[in-house]
Design an enzyme around this catalytic site. Structure first.
Site: not given
Length: 409
Positions: A121, A125
């Protein structure tokens, strides 16, 4: 930046790994996982001011996406909402570029995620309560045992929530570069990720989403997201203007060769059918009229407006001509009807005059044969020839009645 992550290890852990990331089949744990559909072309670009996401390319896993003039809107408008989309294709190294505005709101998290089936991943954010910083992060095989992966980066210039910025990942088997508005702000080398064990290195899809971190049952996640959400301030919107994705290979399918999760084990296939793309690669089948209009050049727009005005002008001219012609036709028909009416009136007056004349003639004839007063009972005398007086009576010219009875003419 490293001090912030070190001081708050639990908050780093509470990030994207616990948010909108998941896998339907982990090839390192389960055999016979299906192959991954590859992008199949060098470059894929979609401008959401012109195109909507095709269901053949994008999977809306939760919520709904709205489309406005400035792009695709991911909205939290009530408690429990968390819209998320992911591509149906995977890339095996390459680039991902997203031009977007993050959502405001304490406890609201906007995200861009690359994720593989074995939970490799890469993350961007944004915390809604902070409009000047963005966090980058990564995971290898879902490993959350270390807390030194996340980093915070200041976004210079206009803030992240009011203006669009370009966030780009350049991913290869040797290193991963993070860019903001064309400038490298972080580089992760393969060997620096736990000797490569935690380095993201398997085919990944692209995910875009917004989620309510402040509603999490985990106190660590709530604190990392900035605290509980005030839903009296909804809606909270993340807006994505465009996405560009390039794949390092032109394969149409990626096959997992074993359960190691190493990039060397991935097999590239080219015999599978390529995915039908939307955006600039093929026309979206779900474009709105507004988006089609937005996608036209200024010259095309002017030409269309001129054409529409010309058609409207021609229509107006035809309408006026028809009205004028109809008016003339109506006037002509009125004259004909008036002439008919006058003719009928003349004929009626002539008929009435003729009837009056006939009545007058009959009346005059009747007066010629009228009975004098006092002779009502002897009307037959008027139609007989004159006679000689009876009983020596006098002539009618001499006296009228005689003593022996009526004197007839």
């Amino acid at each position: 930046m490293h001090l912030l992550t070190t001081a708050l290890p639990l908050l780093a852990l509470a990030g994207s790994a616990l948010a909108q990331t998941f896998s339907d089949c982990d090839p390192t744990k389960v055999g016979n996982c299906p192959p991954n559909q590859a992008l199949g072309v060098d470059n894929y670009t979609i401008d959401f001011t012109q195109n909507m996401m095709s269901k053949d390319v994008w999977n809306v896993t939760t919520g709904a996406i709205d489309y406005k003039d400035d792009g695709a809107t991911f909205r939290i408008g009530a408690k429990g909402e968390q819209p998320l989309v992911k591509t149906r294709f995977y890339i095996f190294f390459g680039q991902v570029e997203v031009i977007m505005k993050a959502a405001p709101g304490q406890g609201i998290v906007s995200s861009i995620v690359l994720q593989s089936d074995d939970l490799d991943e890469v993350d961007w954010e944004w915390i809604g309560g902070n409009s000047t910083y963005v966090q980058t992060n990564y995971f290898g095989k879902g490993n959350t045992t270390s807390f030194d992966r996340a980093a915070w980066h200041e976004v210079t210039g206009p803030d992240t929530q009011e203006d669009f910025h370009n966030y780009t990942l350049d991913w290869s088997k040797e290193k991963l570069d993070f860019y903001i508005d064309g400038k490298v702000i972080r580089t992760l080398k393969y060997e620096d990720a736990n000797g490569g064990k935690n380095y993201p290195q398997t085919p990944s899809d692209v995910r875009l989403g917004i989620w309510p971190g402040g509603d999490s049952a985990s106190e660590g996640t709530r604190d990392w997201a900035g605290g509980e959400i005030d839903y009296s301030k909804v809606p909270f919107d993340m807006v994505v203007k465009s996405v560009r994705v390039s794949d390092a290979s032109n394969a149409t399918e990626y096959v997992w060769g074993d359960r190691t999760g190493d990039w060397q084990s991935i097999q590239l296939k080219t015999d599978a059918k390529a995915i039908k793309l939307d955006g600039e690669n093929s026309q979206s089948t779900t474009q709105s009229v507004q988006q089609k209009w937005n996608g036209l050049s200024q010259t095309a727009k002017i030409a269309i407006i001129a054409s529409v005005c010309g058609v409207l002008g021609l229509g107006a001219a035809v309408f006026i001509f028809c009205c004028f012609k109809q008016r003339r036709l109506g006037k002509h028909e009125r004259l004909i009807e008036d002439a008919k009416f006058e003719k009928n009136q003349s004929e009626l007056m002539a008929y009435r005059a003729d009837m009056a004349r006939q009545r007058s003639e009959k009346l005059a004839q009747a007066q010629t044969y009228a009975v004098p007063a006092g002779h009502v009972g002897n009307i037959g005398a008027y139609i007989q020839p004159p006679r000689t007086p009876v009983n020596g009576g006098a002539s009618p010219l001499m006296g009228g009645y005689q003593q022996g009875g009526y004197q007839r003419y």
